[in-house]
Scaffold this active site. Structure first.
Site, PDB file in Angstrom:
ATOM      1  N   ASP A  13      33.183  59.449  63.852  1.00 43.18           N
ATOM      2  CA  ASP A  13      34.521  59.205  62.562  1.00 43.18           C
ATOM      3  C   ASP A  13      35.136  60.493  62.873  1.00 43.18           C
ATOM      4  OD1 ASP A  13      36.343  58.067  60.242  1.00 43.18           O
ATOM      5  OD2 ASP A  13      36.025  60.173  59.647  1.00 43.18           O
ATOM      6  N   GLU A  15      39.263  63.142  61.152  1.00 40.99           N
ATOM      7  CA  GLU A  15      39.804  63.493  59.982  1.00 40.99           C
ATOM      8  C   GLU A  15      40.898  63.447  60.705  1.00 40.99           C
ATOM      9  OE1 GLU A  15      39.575  62.161  57.379  1.00 40.99           O
ATOM     10  OE2 GLU A  15      36.853  60.809  57.757  1.00 40.99           O
ATOM     11  N   HIS A 162      35.703  60.806  52.766  1.00 36.86           N
ATOM     12  CA  HIS A 162      36.925  60.699  53.779  1.00 36.86           C
ATOM     13  C   HIS A 162      36.170  62.318  54.540  1.00 36.86           C
ATOM     14  CE1 HIS A 162      39.508  57.456  52.509  1.00 36.86           C
ATOM     15  NE2 HIS A 162      38.516  58.037  51.622  1.00 36.86           N
ATOM     16  N   ASP A 167      31.588  59.800  56.364  1.00 38.06           N
ATOM     17  CA  ASP A 167      31.412  58.596  56.421  1.00 38.06           C
ATOM     18  C   ASP A 167      31.109  57.732  57.868  1.00 38.06           C
ATOM     19  OD1 ASP A 167      32.973  59.172  54.447  1.00 38.06           O
ATOM     20  OD2 ASP A 167      34.741  58.807  56.337  1.00 38.06           O
TER      21      ASP A 167
END
Length: 292
Positions: A13, A15, A162, A167
């Protein structure tokens, strides 16, 4: 290590910043990944790093989220070029997995490697597992929508932070829970599942209320298909991954239509009086009609 015939799965993931003007780009601020054994679905190793973007001014000085990434946090972080070797090693040749990664995270990875004039990693021939598409097709919108925050709340897995590593671990747990539900449903005869969608998802019966209160979920849930597909572009920070807003107030929902007390009492008396002369099955049939 996984079997030579089954590549390991890497859940990852990113950000990023969220552009608020036309022409602005996404800057990756954090990369997080876990390598998972495909046979046992257990985490084998993990990696996470903050990344200093090429333009620090694109990062908010103060985040609107409790665990958000600030400009100060990434100012001293390594650049993408400094961590590119490690990220390449983690991703290349493994099965890629994540939530909406095909439309967002994979695109950002290729952009970042192109920025430093290096070839991007490639997934294993087995391909990519995008949990957004898989769950939309197999699990449906029974949780409300397909946002990770909504799915996590539905299964009582806590609040989405987040942050990349948190996550991806939540993503894996959501998929395990969804797979378990689908497996159990596939093991039952069709007649046993007829009740599932007969009642409105907006109605909270006593059994639903007990289940929801034990998991910490809200007592009412407005289930609507999501109109937003994928992670939004050029919106404010909360539009891309934040959970949907919920109403502050709630009312106790009744599992039967509202009627006057007199009418309801009369119907109950009628059923009790008829019980002496009717078989048990008929009594149950009439009793069930009271709460429909």
């Amino acid at each position: 290590m996984a079997s030579p015939n089954i590549p390991e799965i890497v859940f990852f993931d990113l950000e990023t910043t969220v552009p608020n003007k036309i022409g602005q780009r996404f800057w990756v601020l954090e990369f997080g990944a876990i390598i998972v054994c495909p046979r046992k679905l257990v985490e084998l190793e993990s990696y996470c790093t903050l990344i200093r973007p090429g333009d620090l001014s694109a990062v908010a000085a103060k985040s609107g989220r409790p665990h958000g990434i600030t400009r100060q946090a990434v100012a001293a972080a390594p650049s993408f070029e400094e961590v590119a070797d490690e990220i390449f090693k983690i991703l290349d040749g493994r099965i890629w997995a994540g939530h909406n990664i095909q439309r967002f995270d994979c695109v950002r990875i290729r952009e970042m490697f192109a920025d430093i004039n290096r070839p991007a990693p490639n997934p294993a021939p087995a391909g990519i597992i995008d949990s957004l598409g898989v769950l939309r097709e197999k699990f449906g919108t029974r949780a409300g929508n397909m946002k990770m925050a909504t799915l996590a709340t539905y299964f009582g897995l806590g609040q989405q932070k987040h942050r990349s590593l948190d996550d991806v671990r939540m993503n894996l747990e959501v998929m395990k829970h969804c797979a378990t539900v689908l497996f159990l449903e596939s093991s039952l005869p069709p007649s046993a599942l007829n009740w599932q969608w007969q009642s409105s998802p907006n109605v909270t019966t006593r059994s639903r209320s007990l289940l929801q209160s034990s998991s910490g979920a809200p007592t009412t849930l407005n289930v609507k298909p999501s109109e937003n597909r994928g992670k939004s572009i050029c919106r404010d920070e909360t539009s891309r991954k934040s959970p949907p807003s919920t109403s502050a107030g709630h009312k106790r929902a009744l599992p039967y239509a509202r009627e006057s007390l007199g009418k309801m009492t009369a119907r109950v008396k009628n059923v009790i009086c008829n019980a002496r002369s009717r078989p048990l099955n008929n009594l149950l049939k009439h009793s069930q009609s009271l709460i429909r």
